[in-house]
Design a protein around this motif. Structure first.
Motif, PDB file in Angstrom:
ATOM      1  N   THR A 575       0.649  -1.442  -0.304  1.00 35.34           N
ATOM      2  CA  THR A 575       0.040   0.143  -0.135  1.00 35.34           C
ATOM      3  C   THR A 575       0.574   1.268   0.149  1.00 35.34           C
ATOM      4  O   THR A 575       2.192   1.212   0.260  1.00 35.34           O
ATOM      5  CB  THR A 575      -0.848   0.013   0.801  1.00 35.34           C
ATOM      6  OG1 THR A 575      -1.559   0.905   1.178  1.00 35.34           O
ATOM      7  CG2 THR A 575      -0.643   0.203   2.269  1.00 35.34           C
ATOM      8  N   THR A 576       0.065   2.353  -1.256  1.00 33.97           N
ATOM      9  CA  THR A 576       0.805   3.420  -0.535  1.00 33.97           C
ATOM     10  C   THR A 576       0.075   4.849   0.073  1.00 33.97           C
ATOM     11  O   THR A 576       0.425   5.601   0.113  1.00 33.97           O
ATOM     12  CB  THR A 576       0.911   4.000  -1.745  1.00 33.97           C
ATOM     13  OG1 THR A 576       0.408   3.963  -2.833  1.00 33.97           O
ATOM     14  CG2 THR A 576       2.184   3.489  -2.219  1.00 33.97           C
ATOM     15  N   LYS A 577      -0.808   3.662   0.593  1.00 37.77           N
ATOM     16  CA  LYS A 577      -1.365   4.983   1.421  1.00 37.77           C
ATOM     17  C   LYS A 577      -1.769   5.097   3.564  1.00 37.77           C
ATOM     18  O   LYS A 577      -1.320   4.328   3.456  1.00 37.77           O
ATOM     19  CB  LYS A 577      -3.253   4.532   1.344  1.00 37.77           C
ATOM     20  CG  LYS A 577      -4.354   5.036  -0.155  1.00 37.77           C
ATOM     21  CD  LYS A 577      -4.804   3.885  -0.509  1.00 37.77           C
ATOM     22  CE  LYS A 577      -5.275   3.336  -1.580  1.00 37.77           C
ATOM     23  NZ  LYS A 577      -6.472   3.226  -2.318  1.00 37.77           N
TER      24      LYS A 577
HETATM   25  P1  ADP Z   1      -5.194  -0.175  -0.191  1.00 33.16           P
HETATM   26  O1  ADP Z   1      -5.988   0.480  -1.083  1.00 33.16           O
HETATM   27  O2  ADP Z   1      -5.323  -0.293   0.992  1.00 33.16           O
HETATM   28  O3  ADP Z   1      -4.105   0.614  -0.171  1.00 33.16           O
HETATM   29  P2  ADP Z   1      -4.736  -2.183  -2.397  1.00 33.16           P
HETATM   30  O4  ADP Z   1      -4.534  -3.323  -2.589  1.00 33.16           O
HETATM   31  O5  ADP Z   1      -6.399  -1.582  -3.059  1.00 33.16           O
HETATM   32  O6  ADP Z   1      -4.692  -1.861  -0.864  1.00 33.16           O
HETATM   33  O7  ADP Z   1      -3.714  -0.938  -3.332  1.00 33.16           O
HETATM   34  C1  ADP Z   1      -2.633  -1.422  -3.512  1.00 33.16           C
HETATM   35  C2  ADP Z   1      -1.888   0.483  -3.738  1.00 33.16           C
HETATM   36  O8  ADP Z   1      -1.988  -0.287  -5.440  1.00 33.16           O
HETATM   37  C3  ADP Z   1      -1.940   1.175  -3.190  1.00 33.16           C
HETATM   38  O9  ADP Z   1      -2.008   1.760  -1.896  1.00 33.16           O
HETATM   39  C4  ADP Z   1      -2.559   2.026  -4.552  1.00 33.16           C
HETATM   40  O10 ADP Z   1      -0.550   2.721  -3.929  1.00 33.16           O
HETATM   41  C5  ADP Z   1      -2.352   1.070  -5.889  1.00 33.16           C
HETATM   42  N1  ADP Z   1      -3.297   1.880  -6.539  1.00 33.16           N
HETATM   43  C6  ADP Z   1      -4.603   0.980  -6.035  1.00 33.16           C
HETATM   44  N2  ADP Z   1      -5.347   0.996  -7.415  1.00 33.16           N
HETATM   45  C7  ADP Z   1      -5.084   2.023  -8.232  1.00 33.16           C
HETATM   46  C8  ADP Z   1      -4.798   3.136  -8.474  1.00 33.16           C
HETATM   47  N3  ADP Z   1      -6.150   2.858  -9.727  1.00 33.16           N
HETATM   48  N4  ADP Z   1      -4.001   4.144  -9.483  1.00 33.16           N
HETATM   49  C9  ADP Z   1      -3.249   4.242  -8.318  1.00 33.16           C
HETATM   50  N5  ADP Z   1      -2.523   3.689  -7.726  1.00 33.16           N
HETATM   51  C10 ADP Z   1      -3.095   1.888  -7.452  1.00 33.16           C
END
Ligand code: ADP
Length: 625
Positions: A575-577
């Motif tokens: 994750t990047t969030k």
């Molecule tokens: P979370 O949303 O909890 O971080 P996810 O597995 O859904 O976990 O997503 C992993 C990571 O993938 C996100 O933190 C984000 O950085 C990246 N990501 C997912 N979908 C997108 C997108 N549509 N555009 C850019 N980055 C994305």
């Protein structure tokens, strides 16, 4: 050395010795005969000459008796001496001896004592003797009895000896002296008294044998020649022996090979029948007798013993082609062999043995084999299934942590919605002036979100409990619409345009509807979050049919996937969030695979990300965008 060579060498030595000795012996005999002939001739010549002086003495005696005068006697003596050079003088002895005619030697004047043969020997010249008759004495020089031309054989020695042993005439003119080597050979000898009774002089001859008299070179040549011939013969015999041994060896090898082939013929589990060119049985192994039964007597027609029939629904068995194809033929698939005790599925082939030698039929009863193969396959399949289930269970257990974290993540959204819709409903209910319809919609939204939360919980429990997921025919468009409805509220708040371009016609896949919605919800929600701070805020959902699969794409105009995220896209906790769990994509990936589909994430060439869900179509349906 092999015994043949030893025997040949021994035989060669013996034959060479025998031939050489016989040859040398014959040559020695020839030399001896030659020598003896020469000696006999010489003996005869000397005997004749010794008789000449006796004849002269007898004539003189007769002349004196007839009263011939001394002068005439002298003339006669001269004439005789001229004719017979061995006569060296004549004497008349009456008390004192006087010479008749001139004499060639100094003759003794007094009487002499005769030896036991009656010869009177000169007192000082040992080779001169006198023959006496009455008062006459004829003197003879023994050396002159022989002349040079009498000795024709230069390699032999001769001599005349006085009866008492002294030498009178010696002829030993051996041109080559006897060498040291020749001394080893014997000397040939003759000894004979002269033919004249009045002059019993002893004639002796000797001839030493020499190596050069013997055919040594001839014997050597014979030895070499016979050795070469013998060696050639030995080689010839040995070559023939070798060839014979090789033939014996080859025969033994052939015999062994045949025995091995026979053992294999009898031991092999396939039925083997060998026939002549007319398909008359010659040989059959035990497997063939077991399969074809008693009909396989030698000489029986194999075509009667082995009858084939095609199975139902297949081309009829073509016996003529099978039995008479010159290059042989395989039995067609599924053929049965009809025997006295029923029909059996068999495989096999008929092959020509070569030339007109006949045929060999190979048959295998495939009934037991098929049963064994089927049992093995079933057992294998059962094991694979059990293994897969076990593997899935373990995987599910290992993702339990992921699931529990995901549970919180997934439930947060509906619970927040429930709280906000519940509070709105309470507010509306407390306000008597408020619109009852709005309050009902808020309560309905509460119910919808609560159902969704319950669905998520049920689903997670199902995963952990190993209950198979539901596989229903679901309309992908319906799932997309549900998700868009869910997210629309949030999207609207963040000024994000949600654009679902779908056809009216349903796009049917076989899937678990909750899983499908969950996957799409994750993708759409991530997309909304990705564009919320971007200059252009659009999220688009499209659907299409490609290669027999339903393809749903979620496209956004955000910053796209970073390299770090791309490298671990479907790995849990990526994750990047700040408040993110990093479970949404990994869960979606697992769920899509569970439905037999595929999830891909990539960056769009013009910016933004594209997530693609591909699911196999349950029903082929045309789609119109
Ligand atoms: P979370 O949303 O909890 O971080 P996810 O597995 O859904 O976990 O997503 C992993 C990571 O993938 C996100 O933190 C984000 O950085 C990246 N990501 C997912 N979908 C997108 C997108 N549509 N555009 C850019 N980055 C994305």
């Amino acid at each position: 050395m092999p015994s043949l060579r030893r025997a040949a060498l021994l035989a060669w030595v013996l034959v060479t010795l025998l031939v050489g000795l016989t040859w040398c012996w014959a040559a020695a005999r020839s030399v001896q005969a030659q020598f003896e002939t020469g000696a006999r001739i010489l003996h005869r010549v000397l005997s004749q000459r010794s008789e000449q002086q006796e004849a002269v003495l007898a004539s003189l005696d007769a002349l004196t008796r007839a009263g011939v005068g001394r002068r005439a006697l002298g003339q006669y003596t001269d004439a005789m001496r001229a004719q017979y050079p061995q006569i060296v003088g004549v004497q008349r002895c009456r008390g004192r001896c006087t010479a008749i005619g001139p004499s060639g030697a100094h003759l003794p004047g007094g009487p002499l004592v005769p030896d036991r043969a009656g010869l009177q020997w000169h007192p000082s010249v040992p080779t001169v003797y006198a023959l006496a008759r009455g008062d006459l004495r004829v003197w003879v020089d023994g050396r002159r009895l022989a002349r040079a031309e009498d000795f024709t054989d230069p390699t032999s020695a001769f001599q005349l000896r006085r009866p008492d042993g002294g030498a009178v005439l010696v002829r030993q003119d051996l041109r080559r002296p006897v060498g040291r080597m020749d001394a080893a050979l014997p000397v040939l000898r003759v000894r004979k008294v002269l033919g004249s009774a009045a002059q019993p002089l002893v004639f002796e001859g000797a001839h030493p044998l020499r190596w050069s008299d013997l055919p040594l070179w001839g014997a050597a040549l014979f030895a070499v020649g016979s050795a070469l011939a013998g060696a050639g013969l030995v080689r010839l015999i040995e070559g023939r022996e070798r060839a014979r041994a090789e033939v014996r060896h080859a025969e033994r090898a052939l015999h062994d090979e045949r025995a091995r082939a026979e053992r294999a013929f009898h031991a092999v589990s396939e039925a083997l029948v060998v026939t002549d060119a007319d398909h008359r049985v010659r040989l059959a192994n035990p497997a063939a007798r077991a399969l074809l039964g008693g009909a396989l007597t030698p000489g029986a027609d194999l075509r009667d013993a082995a009858r084939f029939r095609a199975t139902l629904g297949q081309r009829p068995f073509d016996a003529a082609t099978f039995w008479h194809s010159p290059t042989g033929a395989d039995l067609p698939e599924g053929v049965t062999l009809v025997t006295g005790d029923g029909a059996r599925r068999v495989e096999g082939a008929l092959a020509p043995v070569g030339g007109d030698a006949g045929w060999v039929l190979v048959l295998r009863d495939v009934g037991p084999l098929r049963a064994r193969v089927l049992a093995t396959l079933e057992e294998g399949e059962r094991r694979v299934r059990a293994h897969e289930e076990m593997l899935a269970h373990v995987t599910r257990l290992s993702t339990l942590g992921e699931m529990s974290a995901g549970l919180a993540h997934e439930l947060n959204q509906p619970l927040t919605a429930i709280v906000s819709h519940g509070q709105a409903a309470l507010r509306l209910l407390a306000d008597p002036a408020a619109d009852g319809g709005r309050a009902r919609r808020s309560v309905e939204a509460v119910v919808t979100q609560a159902k969704r939360a319950a669905g998520i919980i049920t689903h997670l429990r199902g995963l952990v409990k190993r209950t198979p997921t539901a596989a229903l025919v679901v309309d992908v468009h319906q799932a997309v619409e549900n998700v868009v409805t869910l997210v629309a509220h949030d999207a609207g708040r963040q000024d994000v345009t949600l654009d679902a371009r779908l056809s009216r016609a349903p796009l049917l896949v076989r899937a678990d509807p909750v899983h499908l919605e969950q996957v799409l919800l994750n993708l759409v929600r991530n997309a909304v979050e990705a564009v919320k701070d971007a200059p252009e805020r659009t999220v688009r959902v499209t659907s299409a049919v490609q290669a027999g699969a339903a393809v749903v794409e979620v496209l956004d105009t955000g910053a796209g996937l970073s390299d770090d995220v791309m490298a671990r896209l479907f790995t849990p906790f990526t994750t990047t969030k700040a408040a993110g769990l990093g479970l949404g994509l990994s869960l979606s990936h697992t769920l899509t695979q569970g439905m037999g589909g595929e999830l891909r994430g990539e960056n769009r060439p013009g910016g933004g990300a594209r997530f693609t869900v591909t699911l196999p179509l349950a029903v082929e349906a045309p789609i119109h965008a």
